[in-house]
Every structure is written in structure tokens, then in C-alpha cells.
Design an enzyme around this catalytic site. Structure first.
Site, mmCIF file in Angstrom:
data_model
loop_
_atom_site.group_PDB
_atom_site.id
_atom_site.type_symbol
_atom_site.label_atom_id
_atom_site.label_comp_id
_atom_site.label_asym_id
_atom_site.label_seq_id
_atom_site.Cartn_x
_atom_site.Cartn_y
_atom_site.Cartn_z
ATOM 1 N N ASP A 261 0.856 -1.188 0.000
ATOM 2 C CA ASP A 261 0.000 0.000 0.000
ATOM 3 C C ASP A 261 0.887 1.232 0.000
ATOM 4 O OD1 ASP A 261 -1.971 1.909 0.312
ATOM 5 O OD2 ASP A 261 -2.332 1.469 2.427
ATOM 6 N N ASP B 8 0.473 5.179 0.069
ATOM 7 C CA ASP B 8 -0.572 6.158 0.391
ATOM 8 C C ASP B 8 0.050 7.539 0.506
ATOM 9 O OD1 ASP B 8 -2.622 7.695 1.551
ATOM 10 O OD2 ASP B 8 -3.394 5.996 2.676
ATOM 11 N N ASP C 242 3.320 0.995 3.363
ATOM 12 C CA ASP C 242 2.702 0.841 4.680
ATOM 13 C C ASP C 242 3.024 -0.565 5.172
ATOM 14 O OD1 ASP C 242 1.024 0.395 6.865
ATOM 15 O OD2 ASP C 242 -0.601 1.605 6.049
#
EC number: 2.7.7.-
Length: 312
Positions: free
Chosen positions: A88, A90, A215
């Protein structure tokens, strides 16, 4: 709720959900009102789609893991069969000027996230010999990169943590880097390999430049729930859009344009707080109490972000 009606219409007429081995996944839903609903299972995509039309949740998640009994509430009874390797990226976690300055969907911040995703894909393919099988625009401020391969499905939390440490250059020491890469690949693949070390050639004088900002919690968790590709992001009303790796070579404006779900009509929004900025290519300026007629996708975005309320 008008937004819920738009979501239902999307799932009834337009949604193209992309979840493989649906029958082995746990699904979870965040409704527009109430708490998270978990431990749901479906035989196929059509059954899942019927559920989305009937219940119309704000968010749709599925497990990166495959289970024998995904409907079981006791995690020990689910029968873990392995988990996709998911990364992930972000914008909320990127320490760039564009991402620090804006909390809405910003093209500049998304460009930074896209570059980080490309960096990740380079490391996975050139240094670790892993082939990303799916890239998904989250529908908000980032991207999910999926590796679905037999050799990674059985990796446990420890091995995934080692992989994250490698990506984030934790404990980086240039004099020992070759050895570190070898150790990581021994842990991951039980064979000795050094890899191409592209990041050393690019940034040996700046260890910070070697890091890939993923992440770590998402990658390490072998029971992780992640947004379903093809579903709507309940924070923005944009589609969590499946992409190819080559799509990341294009401008992010092209990706965001494709992710707009509600392209027809206008809606009136009463602003509950002042707003000034650009929302999904539309310049918006309003004071508290103003009523504006806006393109449907912009009004829905602003309501989901709690800047105002749509009304008839």
C-alpha cells in the site's frame, strides 16, 4: 441518503469487481450508518454484486488471505490457505510538499505516489524477481500493488516483515548491503541470490533515497482486509480502479478521470464549512451556508468529505 442511491445505481449497472477466488475470501463492509460488518463469504462475483445492490455499503473490503471457511468468525477456524503479497502506497504517508499541503485528492500528491509505486515495482521485479500481477488506484490518495504467486502465498509475518525492512532499507549499511540482500533472499526463497541492486546504483550516497515508502502494516498482516478492486471508495466516490503496470507510465489525471463513477447530471450542495480549491478537475469556492450546483461526482466527493450536504 442521496449518495447511497448513487452508490446503489453504480453497483447495479456499472460495477466491474475484480477479486479472484471469491469463494475463499472473507468480505467486510462499512455501511453508511453503523459499524463494520465482517466475516461474509460469497460463492461467486454475481452473488457478491447482488449483496452490494441490496445492502449498498459505503466501503467494500476483502481479505488478502484465502481460507477454507472464510465465513467463520474465529480466525483459527477459518483455515488459512495463504495470502497475496500486497503493498500500500498512500499519499498520507509520503513526506513530500504536495502530499503535506493537501488532504483532498491532489494530482500533484498522486504523482508522487505514482512515482513511489513505480519505484516499488522496479525493486520487486529487478532486485527480488517478483512480478506484480495487479495494480489498483485506491480511489483516494494512493495505489495498491499486488503480487499473486505461489512462491509468496505461504510467506508468514516474519518473512513479510523482512521484505518490508529490505524495501525501507532498515538498518542500511553500504559496506554490508550485498550480504543483507543475500540474507533476505535466503529467508524469502531459500536460495542465495544478490539481485540487481538498482537502488545502490541510483542512490548509494543517500540512504534515504533507497527507501520505498510502503505501509508496513498492510504487507506484514497475513489476514489483512483491503479495498476491493472495482468497488467505490466511500471517502471520495471514486472507483478503486484496477490498472496495468503500464498505466503507471501515464499522467495521473488520466487515471483519476477513468476512476470517476458519476459522470452525468448535477447536484445541489449546501456547504457546512468553507471550501476553496480544485476537486476532481473542478474549481470550487464556497462559504459556509452557500448552495452550489455542482457536477454529481464533485458534490458526492464533497459530501463524503463532510464539507456539505446534498439536497433535493
Amino acid at each position: 441518503m442521496i449518495v447511497e442511491v448513487f452508490f446503489r445505481n453504480y453497483y447495479r449497472n456499472y460495477a466491474k469487481l475484480e477479486v479472484d477466488e471469491v469463494e475463499k475470501r472473507e468480505f467486510a463492509f462499512q455501511p453508511f450508518v453503523g459499524g463494520m460488518v465482517r466475516h461474509k463469504a460469497f460463492k461467486n462475483l454475481e452473488e457478491l454484486k447482488r449483496h452490494l445492490v441490496e445492502k449498498t455499503p459505503r466501503h467494500v473490503y476483502y481479505s488478502t488471505a484465502r481460507y477454507e471457511r472464510p465465513w467463520e468468525e474465529d480466525m483459527e477456524r477459518k483455515g488459512w490457505l495463504g495470502a497475496d503479497l500486497v503493498f500500500d502506497i498512500d499519499g498520507d504517508h509520503l513526506d513530500t510538499e504536495a502530499c503535506r499541503e493537501s488532504k483532498v485528492v491532489s494530482l500533484a500528491c498522486l504523482e508522487d505516489a505514482k512515482e513511489e509505486a513505480n519505484k516499488l515495482i522496479d525493486v520487486l521485479t529487478e532486485e527480488l524477481g517478483l512480478k506484480p500481477t495487479k495494480v489498483v488506484f485506491s480511489g483516494n490518495r494512493g495505489f495498491h500493488v499486488h503480487v499473486v504467486d505461489e512462491e509468496v502465498l505461504a510467506l508468514g509475518q516474519k518473512e513479510r516483515r523482512e521484505l518490508v525492512n529490505y524495501l525501507k532499507a532498515v538498518g542500511f549499511d553500504p559496506s554490508k548491503f550485498h550480504m543483507k540482500v543475500g540474507r533476505r533472499k535466503v529467508v524469502l526463497y531459500e536460495e542465495e541470490a544478490v539481485g540487481n541492486l538498482l537502488r545502490i546504483r541510483r542512490g548509494i550516497e543517500d540512504p534515504e533515497a533507497l527507501k520505498v515508502e510502503v505501509d508496513e502494516v498492510v504487507t506484514q498482516d497475513v489476514h489483512r482486509l483491503i479495498r476491493a478492486p472495482g468497488s467505490l471508495n466511500g471517502k471520495t466516490g471514486l472507483v478503486a480502479l484496477p490498472l496495468s503496470v503500464r498505466d503507471l507510465e501515464k499522467e495521473v489525471a488520466h487515471i483519476v478521470e477513468r476512476a470517476i463513477a458519476f459522470r452525468k447530471g448535477n447536484l445541489r450542495l449546501r456547504f457546512e464549512k468553507p471550501f476553496q480549491g480544485t476537486v476532481l478537475f473542478e474549481k470550487v469556492e464556497a462559504r459556509e451556508g452557500d448552495i452550489k450546483t455542482l457536477p454529481a461526482h464533485v458534490a458526492i466527493y464533497l459530501e463524503l468529505q463532510e464539507f456539505g450536504k446534498i439536497y433535493d
